[in-house]
Design a protein around this motif. Structure first.
Motif, PDB file in Angstrom:
ATOM      1  N   ASP B  82       0.695  -1.376  -0.406  1.00  0.00           N
ATOM      2  CA  ASP B  82      -0.156  -0.446  -0.253  1.00  0.00           C
ATOM      3  C   ASP B  82       0.651   1.474   0.152  1.00  0.00           C
ATOM      4  N   SER B  83       2.337   1.203   0.007  1.00  0.00           N
ATOM      5  CA  SER B  83       2.798   2.141   0.132  1.00  0.00           C
ATOM      6  C   SER B  83       3.301   2.443  -1.390  1.00  0.00           C
ATOM      7  N   ALA B  84       2.726   4.046  -1.350  1.00  0.00           N
ATOM      8  CA  ALA B  84       2.434   4.860  -2.602  1.00  0.00           C
ATOM      9  C   ALA B  84       2.241   5.876  -2.391  1.00  0.00           C
ATOM     10  N   SER B  85       1.327   6.698  -3.513  1.00  0.00           N
ATOM     11  CA  SER B  85       0.604   8.253  -3.137  1.00  0.00           C
ATOM     12  C   SER B  85      -0.590   7.927  -3.341  1.00  0.00           C
ATOM     13  N   TYR B  86      -1.187   8.766  -2.666  1.00  0.00           N
ATOM     14  CA  TYR B  86      -3.048   8.476  -3.197  1.00  0.00           C
ATOM     15  C   TYR B  86      -3.585  10.267  -3.542  1.00  0.00           C
ATOM     16  N   PHE B  87      -3.649  10.380  -4.026  1.00  0.00           N
ATOM     17  CA  PHE B  87      -4.580  11.501  -4.667  1.00  0.00           C
ATOM     18  C   PHE B  87      -6.028  11.607  -4.342  1.00  0.00           C
ATOM     19  N   CYS B  88      -6.972  12.671  -4.201  1.00  0.00           N
ATOM     20  CA  CYS B  88      -7.946  13.047  -4.241  1.00  0.00           C
ATOM     21  C   CYS B  88      -8.431  13.695  -5.577  1.00  0.00           C
ATOM     22  N   ALA B  89      -9.907  13.567  -5.937  1.00  0.00           N
ATOM     23  CA  ALA B  89      -9.805  14.605  -7.297  1.00  0.00           C
ATOM     24  C   ALA B  89     -11.334  14.776  -7.729  1.00  0.00           C
ATOM     25  N   VAL B  90     -11.465  15.835  -7.363  1.00  0.00           N
ATOM     26  CA  VAL B  90     -12.518  16.683  -7.660  1.00  0.00           C
ATOM     27  C   VAL B  90     -13.374  16.491  -9.683  1.00  0.00           C
ATOM     28  N   ARG B  91     -14.589  15.896  -9.724  1.00  0.00           N
ATOM     29  CA  ARG B  91     -14.786  15.689 -10.882  1.00  0.00           C
ATOM     30  C   ARG B  91     -15.589  16.670 -11.028  1.00  0.00           C
ATOM     31  N   LEU B  92     -15.361  18.292 -11.932  1.00  0.00           N
ATOM     32  CA  LEU B  92     -15.989  19.281 -12.195  1.00  0.00           C
ATOM     33  C   LEU B  92     -17.552  18.804 -13.008  1.00  0.00           C
ATOM     34  N   ASN B  93     -17.431  17.829 -14.097  1.00  0.00           N
ATOM     35  CA  ASN B  93     -18.946  17.918 -14.579  1.00  0.00           C
ATOM     36  C   ASN B  93     -18.970  16.568 -14.977  1.00  0.00           C
ATOM     37  N   THR B  94     -19.375  15.870 -16.068  1.00  0.00           N
ATOM     38  CA  THR B  94     -19.278  14.750 -16.266  1.00  0.00           C
ATOM     39  C   THR B  94     -18.452  14.001 -17.197  1.00  0.00           C
ATOM     40  N   ASP B  95     -16.625  14.604 -17.416  1.00  0.00           N
ATOM     41  CA  ASP B  95     -15.422  13.953 -17.421  1.00  0.00           C
ATOM     42  C   ASP B  95     -14.485  14.114 -16.943  1.00  0.00           C
ATOM     43  N   LYS B  96     -14.185  16.098 -16.591  1.00  0.00           N
ATOM     44  CA  LYS B  96     -13.337  17.090 -15.965  1.00  0.00           C
ATOM     45  C   LYS B  96     -12.826  16.268 -14.765  1.00  0.00           C
ATOM     46  N   LEU B  97     -11.360  15.887 -13.866  1.00  0.00           N
ATOM     47  CA  LEU B  97     -11.269  15.516 -12.793  1.00  0.00           C
ATOM     48  C   LEU B  97      -9.740  17.381 -13.405  1.00  0.00           C
ATOM     49  N   ILE B  98      -9.731  17.068 -10.970  1.00  0.00           N
ATOM     50  CA  ILE B  98      -9.615  18.271 -10.513  1.00  0.00           C
ATOM     51  C   ILE B  98      -8.514  17.407  -9.516  1.00  0.00           C
ATOM     52  N   PHE B  99      -7.291  16.986  -9.785  1.00  0.00           N
ATOM     53  CA  PHE B  99      -6.331  16.648  -8.798  1.00  0.00           C
ATOM     54  C   PHE B  99      -5.320  17.471  -7.369  1.00  0.00           C
ATOM     55  N   GLY B 100      -5.463  17.102  -6.320  1.00  0.00           N
ATOM     56  CA  GLY B 100      -5.131  16.990  -5.859  1.00  0.00           C
ATOM     57  C   GLY B 100      -3.207  17.373  -5.792  1.00  0.00           C
ATOM     58  N   THR B 101      -2.494  17.785  -4.801  1.00  0.00           N
ATOM     59  CA  THR B 101      -0.993  17.513  -4.390  1.00  0.00           C
ATOM     60  C   THR B 101      -0.359  16.485  -3.994  1.00  0.00           C
ATOM     61  N   GLY B 102      -1.929  15.580  -3.976  1.00  0.00           N
ATOM     62  CA  GLY B 102      -0.927  13.627  -3.206  1.00  0.00           C
ATOM     63  C   GLY B 102      -0.945  13.714  -1.566  1.00  0.00           C
ATOM     64  N   THR B 103      -0.969  12.803  -1.801  1.00  0.00           N
ATOM     65  CA  THR B 103      -0.417  12.494   0.241  1.00  0.00           C
ATOM     66  C   THR B 103       0.548  10.596  -0.094  1.00  0.00           C
ATOM     67  N   ARG B 104       1.863  11.292  -0.073  1.00  0.00           N
ATOM     68  CA  ARG B 104       2.387   9.765  -0.020  1.00  0.00           C
ATOM     69  C   ARG B 104       2.220   8.868   1.455  1.00  0.00           C
ATOM     70  N   LEU B 105       1.922   8.034   1.066  1.00  0.00           N
ATOM     71  CA  LEU B 105       1.311   6.878   2.525  1.00  0.00           C
ATOM     72  C   LEU B 105       3.378   6.140   2.459  1.00  0.00           C
ATOM     73  N   GLN B 106       3.582   5.894   3.711  1.00  0.00           N
ATOM     74  CA  GLN B 106       4.713   5.186   4.091  1.00  0.00           C
ATOM     75  C   GLN B 106       4.377   3.971   5.009  1.00  0.00           C
ATOM     76  N   VAL B 107       3.933   2.411   4.374  1.00  0.00           N
ATOM     77  CA  VAL B 107       4.035   1.340   5.269  1.00  0.00           C
ATOM     78  C   VAL B 107       5.507   0.972   5.743  1.00  0.00           C
ATOM     79  N   PHE B 108       5.741   0.595   7.480  1.00  0.00           N
ATOM     80  CA  PHE B 108       6.324   0.083   7.957  1.00  0.00           C
ATOM     81  C   PHE B 108       6.219  -1.102   7.927  1.00  0.00           C
ATOM     82  N   PRO B 109       7.006  -2.190   8.346  1.00  0.00           N
ATOM     83  CA  PRO B 109       7.150  -3.572   8.520  1.00  0.00           C
ATOM     84  C   PRO B 109       6.772  -3.685  10.108  1.00  0.00           C
TER      85      PRO B 109
END
Lengths: 112, 109
Positions: B82-109
């Protein structure tokens, strides 16, 4: 299904040269999107097409950038002339109407 | 203008639960999407909320409050993959997405 196909995967070019990026969307998807991703600016929408028609190009940074979609199965993004600040990963994505977008593997562009 | 805010980085250990928040201010709103991106990879769709409430998909859940312009992604039983970047994105209309800047998740053992 092969997914969204982009070519080339990597491109290194010199400043001033023309660069053409290519995209083949998933068959049956009628919307196509071009994004640019950099550390500084994140994931930016450059332009998108619906049924091969450009709908919103407000994200295209300047006149050096142009995009075309001559048919439902092919699109190009062209940069002429290229500049070092254009270095980024360029993603193409496609979607059916109102559904999630499927991203291609991206083209990593380096302009020296 | 359009703005989406999410934390830049989150860390957690395997097996834990983590919540990634997203607040937005946009002109137009159809719904909130979440995408995952591994280093060197492409964004891949995780979930979509058009209405208020919780949507659950396996270990991942997403929540939306339209009145608060707020949403979150909840990841349970964290795994190293699951270590990855996660982006939220607002759908403005039927098609268009605006992405957030992303959250980097680091999972440690």
């Amino acid at each position: 299904d092969a997914g969204v196909i982009q070519s080339p995967r990597h491109e290194v070019t010199e400043m001033g040269q023309e660069v053409t990026l290519r995209c083949k969307p998933i068959s049956g998807h009628n919307s196509l999107f071009w994004y640019r991703q950099t550390m500084m600016r994140g994931l930016e929408l450059l332009i998108y097409f619906n049924n091969n028609v450009p709908i919103d190009d407000s994200g295209m940074p300047e006149d050096r950038f142009s995009a075309k979609m001559p048919n439902a199965s092919f699109s190009t993004l062209k940069i002429q002339p290229s500049e070092p600040r254009d270095s980024a990963v360029y993603f193409c994505a496609s979607s059916p109407p109102g559904y999630e977008q499927y991203f291609g593997p991206g083209t990593r562009l380096t302009v020296t | 203008g359009q703005s989406l805010e999410q934390p830049s980085e989150v860390t957690a250990v395997e097996g834990a639960i983590v919540q990634i928040n997203c607040t937005y201010q946009t002109s137009g709103f159809y719904g909130l999407s979440w995408y995952q991106q591994h280093d060197g990879g492409a964004p891949t769709f995780l979930s979509y909320n058009a209405l208020d409430g919780l949507e659950e998909t396996g270990r991942f859940s997403s929540f939306l409050s339209r009145s608060d312009s707020y949403g979150y992604l909840l990841l349970q039983e964290l795994q190293m993959k699951d270590s990855a970047s996660y982006f939220c994105a607002v759908r403005l209309n039927t098609d268009k997405l605006i992405f957030g800047t992303g959250t980097r998740l680091q999972v440690f053992p």
